[in-house]
Design a protein around this motif. Structure first.
Motif, PDB file in Angstrom:
ATOM      1  N   VAL A 113     -37.910   1.605  -2.633  1.00 48.08           N
ATOM      2  CA  VAL A 113     -37.576   0.173  -2.173  1.00 48.08           C
ATOM      3  C   VAL A 113     -36.366   0.018  -1.221  1.00 48.08           C
ATOM      4  CG1 VAL A 113     -37.129  -2.142  -3.216  1.00 48.08           C
ATOM      5  CG2 VAL A 113     -38.183  -0.395  -4.607  1.00 48.08           C
ATOM      6  N   ASN A 114     -36.898  -0.770  -0.240  1.00 48.12           N
ATOM      7  CA  ASN A 114     -35.861  -1.297   0.857  1.00 48.12           C
ATOM      8  C   ASN A 114     -35.621  -2.714   0.526  1.00 48.12           C
ATOM      9  OD1 ASN A 114     -34.357  -2.535   3.121  1.00 48.12           O
ATOM     10  ND2 ASN A 114     -35.263  -0.705   4.337  1.00 48.12           N
ATOM     11  N   GLN A 118     -36.925  -6.244   2.028  1.00 46.90           N
ATOM     12  CA  GLN A 118     -37.994  -6.614   0.898  1.00 46.90           C
ATOM     13  C   GLN A 118     -39.379  -6.003   1.235  1.00 46.90           C
ATOM     14  OE1 GLN A 118     -37.946 -10.905   0.427  1.00 46.90           O
ATOM     15  NE2 GLN A 118     -36.067 -10.862  -0.415  1.00 46.90           N
ATOM     16  N   LYS A 119     -39.053  -4.468   1.180  1.00 50.35           N
ATOM     17  CA  LYS A 119     -40.472  -3.812   1.218  1.00 50.35           C
ATOM     18  C   LYS A 119     -40.428  -2.585   0.418  1.00 50.35           C
ATOM     19  CE  LYS A 119     -41.145  -4.583   6.308  1.00 50.35           C
ATOM     20  NZ  LYS A 119     -41.363  -3.990   7.599  1.00 50.35           N
ATOM     21  N   LEU A 120     -41.438  -2.251  -0.167  1.00 54.41           N
ATOM     22  CA  LEU A 120     -41.613  -1.224  -1.190  1.00 54.41           C
ATOM     23  C   LEU A 120     -42.891  -0.082  -0.967  1.00 54.41           C
ATOM     24  CD1 LEU A 120     -43.872  -1.554  -3.579  1.00 54.41           C
ATOM     25  CD2 LEU A 120     -42.363  -3.393  -4.042  1.00 54.41           C
ATOM     26  N   LYS A 121     -42.924   1.180  -1.339  1.00 55.66           N
ATOM     27  CA  LYS A 121     -43.849   1.850  -1.183  1.00 55.66           C
ATOM     28  C   LYS A 121     -44.273   2.704  -2.546  1.00 55.66           C
ATOM     29  CE  LYS A 121     -42.534   3.201   3.620  1.00 55.66           C
ATOM     30  NZ  LYS A 121     -42.292   4.557   4.439  1.00 55.66           N
ATOM     31  N   THR A 122     -45.482   2.839  -3.018  1.00 57.81           N
ATOM     32  CA  THR A 122     -45.860   3.349  -4.050  1.00 57.81           C
ATOM     33  C   THR A 122     -46.027   4.625  -3.984  1.00 57.81           C
ATOM     34  OG1 THR A 122     -48.304   2.848  -3.835  1.00 57.81           O
ATOM     35  CG2 THR A 122     -46.852   1.224  -4.897  1.00 57.81           C
ATOM     36  N   LEU A 175     -37.512  -8.073  -6.470  1.00 59.46           N
ATOM     37  CA  LEU A 175     -38.289  -7.330  -7.259  1.00 59.46           C
ATOM     38  C   LEU A 175     -38.047  -7.511  -8.642  1.00 59.46           C
ATOM     39  CD1 LEU A 175     -40.508  -5.289  -7.237  1.00 59.46           C
ATOM     40  CD2 LEU A 175     -39.059  -3.493  -6.459  1.00 59.46           C
ATOM     41  N   TRP A 176     -36.909  -7.387  -9.394  1.00 57.16           N
ATOM     42  CA  TRP A 176     -36.581  -7.037 -10.653  1.00 57.16           C
ATOM     43  C   TRP A 176     -36.562  -8.267 -11.115  1.00 57.16           C
ATOM     44  CZ3 TRP A 176     -38.061  -2.655 -10.009  1.00 57.16           C
ATOM     45  CH2 TRP A 176     -37.449  -1.582  -9.366  1.00 57.16           C
ATOM     46  N   GLY A 177     -36.810  -8.350 -12.414  1.00 56.12           N
ATOM     47  CA  GLY A 177     -37.023  -9.830 -12.978  1.00 56.12           C
ATOM     48  C   GLY A 177     -36.048 -10.335 -14.030  1.00 56.12           C
ATOM     49  N   GLU A 178     -36.340 -11.140 -14.904  1.00 56.83           N
ATOM     50  CA  GLU A 178     -35.346 -11.893 -15.693  1.00 56.83           C
ATOM     51  C   GLU A 178     -34.442 -10.771 -16.779  1.00 56.83           C
ATOM     52  OE1 GLU A 178     -32.832 -14.645 -17.683  1.00 56.83           O
ATOM     53  OE2 GLU A 178     -34.025 -14.588 -15.726  1.00 56.83           O
TER      54      GLU A 178
END
Length: 302
Positions: A113-114, A118-122, A175-178
């Protein structure tokens, strides 16, 4: 899970510190007067009590006997057994640990994740480790985590010989939630929470029988303290599971100070997806792909 011995890690002779981050290793190597500045301690220390959900002024302090509600912290003690703890750490130690900031070592099980862009790679992401399958299943038995589906696991290794610590910070919310969920292994520690927002906290004077009396009721606020001068200490017992939500997740920064790492400590932190990557969100398809990979439990550290 079967019992297994946990070997003490070798003290690293190199560190992964960058910029203003330091550990005991690089501080000793530099010698002389330190050019870095460790964050000053907050003026007023409060202790969090999980049985009441209140933060209480520390003994022999200016605010001893005063308190304020501190929502968003859930602590589940003895979440794993000693035997499960030993086996989990042994399995972690079979995989390589990477040097990290401030004397820590880490293992990442998640997408690359960057956060700034706000970019990510799988690519290369194969999911959480196999030994976390039972941990995740057990999380779902608790109401606060019944629909918790982690997409990332980060293991952090703290050691007093390296001066391990982590500075006050808020976890990403793109990206990360609550919910942030952390499993504390091998030794107890203290999570220190602080808030830089302007304004004051209203305090209540607890009646006799504190802290139990707070459950029944409290007196009207009759004193205040500046937010920026307060630090709330959340004791984390060995083998406990911590869940941060709401204000504790989004408004109060959390940290582990060097002085609170007295023995080897391993922390496994699990994160869920934000609304943007959940059903109905702008990137729901990518989120579904990430979850399918994550919950296959075939991961290796990235």
């Amino acid at each position: 899970m079967a019992a297994a011995a946990v070997a003490a890690p070798e003290v690293l002779r190199e560190c992964g510190c960058k910029g203003i981050r330091t550990c005991l290793i690089c501080e000793r190597q530099r010698g002389g007067d330190p050019p870095w500045q460790h964050p000053p301690q907050k003026t007023h220390r409060f202790i969090y009590y999980s049985d009441t959900g209140w933060a209480v002024g520390a003994e022999e302090s200016d605010f001893e006997g005063w308190a304020f509600p501190f929502p968003g912290v859930t602590l589940i003690e003895d979440f794993v057994t000693r035997e499960e703890e030993a086996e989990m750490v042994q399995l972690m130690d079979r995989e390589p640990w990477k040097l990290s900031q401030s004397g820590r070592r880490k293992q990442d099980y998640g997408p690359k994740v960057n956060f700034r862009k706000q970019k990510l790679k799988t690519a290369g992401f194969r999911g959480l480790p196999s030994f976390s399958r039972e941990v995740v299943r057990r999380m779902g038995l608790y109401p606060i985590l019944e629909d918790f589906r982690p997409v990332e696991q980060c293991n952090l290794d703290y050691c007093p010989e390296r001066g391990s610590a982590i500075d006050p910070h808020l976890d990403d919310a793109w990206l990360w939630g609550e919910r942030l969920v952390s499993l504390n292994l091998l030794s107890p520690t203290v999570l220190s929470m602080s808030r830089e927002a302007p304004g004051s906290l209203l305090l209540c004077l607890a009646p006799s029988g504190f802290p139990e009396a707070l459950v029944e009721g409290v007196m009207a606020p009759s004193r205040s303290v500046l937010c920026q001068e307060v630090e709330v200490a959340v004791p984390l017992p060995r083998r406990s599971l911590l869940v941060l939500t709401g204000a504790a997740r989004h408004q109060w920064k959390h940290a582990i100070h060097r002085r609170h790492v007295e023995a080897r400590r391993v922390c496994a932190t699990f994160r869920e997806l934000s609304a943007e990557f959940r059903p109905g969100g702008r990137q729901q398809e990518l989120g579904q792909e990430l979850l399918q990979i994550s919950l296959s439990f075939q991961g290796r550290p990235m």
